[in-house]
Design a protein around this motif. Structure first.
Motif, PDB file in Angstrom:
ATOM      1  N   GLN A 104      28.403  58.736  30.244  1.00 34.67           N
ATOM      2  CA  GLN A 104      27.921  58.402  31.577  1.00 34.67           C
ATOM      3  C   GLN A 104      28.565  57.094  32.003  1.00 34.67           C
ATOM      4  N   ARG A 158      14.375  55.053  33.215  1.00 32.07           N
ATOM      5  CA  ARG A 158      15.250  55.349  32.068  1.00 32.07           C
ATOM      6  C   ARG A 158      16.643  55.749  32.553  1.00 32.07           C
ATOM      7  N   ARG A 199      18.502  52.718  33.963  1.00 31.30           N
ATOM      8  CA  ARG A 199      18.928  51.795  32.898  1.00 31.30           C
ATOM      9  C   ARG A 199      20.175  52.313  32.189  1.00 31.30           C
ATOM     10  N   SER A 200      20.262  53.629  32.043  1.00 31.37           N
ATOM     11  CA  SER A 200      21.455  54.193  31.413  1.00 31.37           C
ATOM     12  C   SER A 200      22.662  54.155  32.347  1.00 31.37           C
ATOM     13  N   SER A 255      28.384  61.646  35.054  1.00 28.73           N
ATOM     14  CA  SER A 255      27.885  62.010  33.726  1.00 28.73           C
ATOM     15  C   SER A 255      28.616  63.258  33.247  1.00 28.73           C
TER      16      SER A 255
END
Length: 537
Positions: free
Chosen positions: A292, A381, A384-385, A297
């Motif tokens: 990603q 989540r 944050r990725s 991604s």
């Protein structure tokens, strides 16, 4: 081994319910045919007559035509004005929940909407059985998965209708309604319109409350996709999940996440045919997030011995799970996995669902409509990725005072855990209740000094954009959900315009020179000699 779905679309089987027995000659029009309400609603009670023969059901009493049936909704219509309009426009009868002081024949039922759903299902010859009907149910990702499935079916060459929080389509015309996703009689009528428009499939985003109240009891689903982790609540009676499982056809298939063992166990205990998808656990269709970067991604999609690579700008583990659920639908319809992945990859953006607004001169901003604790955690989540190495995650969360305090406290805990710079804000309509809502958020936070409270959502996002560095990422969550698709799309557009304007202003500010000494040196193309060295020169 491929899994195929035996459905009304594939087999073209006729419904066991027929309307022929309910067709009679209209007493006032000779050879003109009409429908018998007593035959269509056998358990109803009639007053001022034994039956009501009608041609159509009026959309509204003020637009009713002669020979039509009008529907009275308790609490929505004023009785005196309703009766006057019904008599003046020549209505043949009234479908109601209570007896009205009116000479017209009346059919009294326990719930008008449920009766209207059953009535429309018989009157329209079960439109759900003439379509491949797909329901999408769950706690998070319903709208995204519904649009992914619709995109897949359209690219497969099937005329597809859909109903989601972001809009609807009857197979021909797309629209953004001002009301919420229909259920009950309105949903059955919409399915009938889809059949008339030549649609072959229908994808419907389902509501937990509507399921528990029986608003889907007049239709059956060939496929049911369960997203997120819907859980049983403390309310009496069956859960929403059990209610929608009851609406599956005998040969229907439930597409359920292998990453949610409790939900999978509920489906299997119910006796339904299960087909699994997953990101973490082994499943019939699995999606593994391998890379990603730069807003893209890369996934490895696997079914049995076949594995193919998929690239998508829809990032995060939650989006990967939604992709796997949609891919499972394609596999069940006997489509090659590589073609399914290719079709899904054509969906580049979904408004308000991890929507990225990029800028080279300031931080990227992600817009997500998450409002429940589970959705907020999944969005944090994913964001944050997606942030750049060395960058920080800012989160601007718009709270609503109408939310339960326990939900606000859970959201505060997620905000503290996943974001580096959390900001709690609200819209202009919630300023008076902002203090109480922010206190509920702080109840779930250990370090209260970490959160910044700004009682103006416009100032909050502008401040975050001005203070964040280029490598940072800003996530906006909450404050987007509206009562209808049109209002929600307008809110997303307003927020996108505000963020884009703030990013452009920040970019213009970055272009302007901040040090006049350096500006003079640049303009003259000569070094500036400081006064203390001029004598030496």
């Amino acid at each position: 081994m491929r899994h195929a779905v035996k459905s009304s679309f594939v087999s073209n089987a006729k419904s066991s319910i027929s309307v022929h027995d309910s067709i009679k000659n209209h007493p006032a029009s000779g050879s003109e045919t009409c429908l018998s309400l007593a035959a269509l609603v056998p358990n109803a009670r009639f007053f001022a007559g034994d039956d009501i023969c009608f041609r159509e059901i009026a959309d509204d009493v003020n637009t009713a035509q002669q020979g039509e049936l009008v529907v009275y909704s308790v609490g929505d219509d004023e009785p005196t004005a309703f009766i006057a309009s019904a008599l003046a426009r020549g209505a043949v009868g009234i479908l109601t929940e209570q007896i009205l002081p009116c000479p017209l024949p009346q059919c009294v039922v326990g719930d008008v909407d449920l009766a209207l759903a059953a009535l429309n299902a018989k009157r329209l010859d079960r439109p759900d059985r003439r379509l491949l009907t797909i329901g999408v149910f769950g706690s998070a990702g319903k709208t995204t998965t519904s649009l992914m499935v619709s995109q897949l079916l359209r690219n497969m060459g099937l005329r597809t209708s859909y109903q989601t929080d972001l809009g609807d389509c009857d197979g021909v015309m797309q629209s953004t309604a001002t009301e919420s996703v229909p259920a009950g009689g309105a949903l059955v009528q919409w399915l009938g319109d889809c059949c008339e428009a030549g649609a072959k499939t229908a994808v419907i985003e389902l509501s937990e409350q509507d399921a528990k109240h029986g608003r889907y009891d007049a239709i059956e689903f060939d496929l049911l996709v369960i997203t997120g982790t819907p859980q049983d609540d403390d309310d009496f009676g069956p859960s929403g999940l059990q209610c929608v499982l009851d609406r599956m056809t005998q040969s229907g298939v439930v597409v359920v996440s292998a990453d949610s063992p409790a939900v999978l166990r509920t489906v299997r205990n119910h006796g339904a045919n299960a087909f699994t998808y997953g990101v973490r656990n082994a499943a019939d269709v699995s999606a593994k997030l391998i890379e990603q970067e730069s807003g893209m991604s890369t996934l490895l999609m696997t079914h049995e011995a076949v594995t193919t690579v998929m690239e998508s700008p829809l990032c995060g583990a939650a989006m990967a799970s939604n992709h796997a659920a949609a891919a499972a639908i394609g596999v069940l319809l006997n489509q090659p996995l590589h073609e399914v992945v290719e079709h899904l990859g054509k969906l580049r953006e979904i408004p308000g669902r991890m929507q990225v607004l990029s800028s080279f001169q300031c931080a990227d901003v992600i817009i997500d409509s998450a409002d429940s604790p589970d959705q907020i955690a999944a969005a944090l989540r994913a964001a944050r990725s997606m942030k750049q190495p060395g960058g920080r995650l800012w989160c601007v969360m718009a709270v609503d005072a109408s939310d339960a305090p326990v939900h606000l406290a859970l959201a505060g805990g997620h905000l503290e855990r996943f974001s580096d710079k959390p900001i709690v804000t609200c819209g202009s309509e919630s300023k008076e209740q902002f203090l109480a809502a922010s206190h509920a958020v702080l109840d779930g936070v250990k370090d209260c000094a970490l959160l910044r409270l700004v009682a103006d959502d416009r100032r909050a996002i502008q401040w975050a954009i001005n203070e964040a560095s280029v490598r940072d990422t800003i996530l906006w969550i909450g404050g987007i959900r509206q009562t209808g698709a049109k209002q929600e799309r307008q809110r997303i557009q307003e927020l996108s315009d505000l963020i884009t304007a703030s990013q452009n202003a920040m970019a213009e500010k970055a272009k302007r020179p901040s040090n006049p000494v350096h500006a003079v040196a640049s303009d003259n193309q000569h070094p500036v000699i400081l006064s203390m060295f001029k004598n030496e020169c």
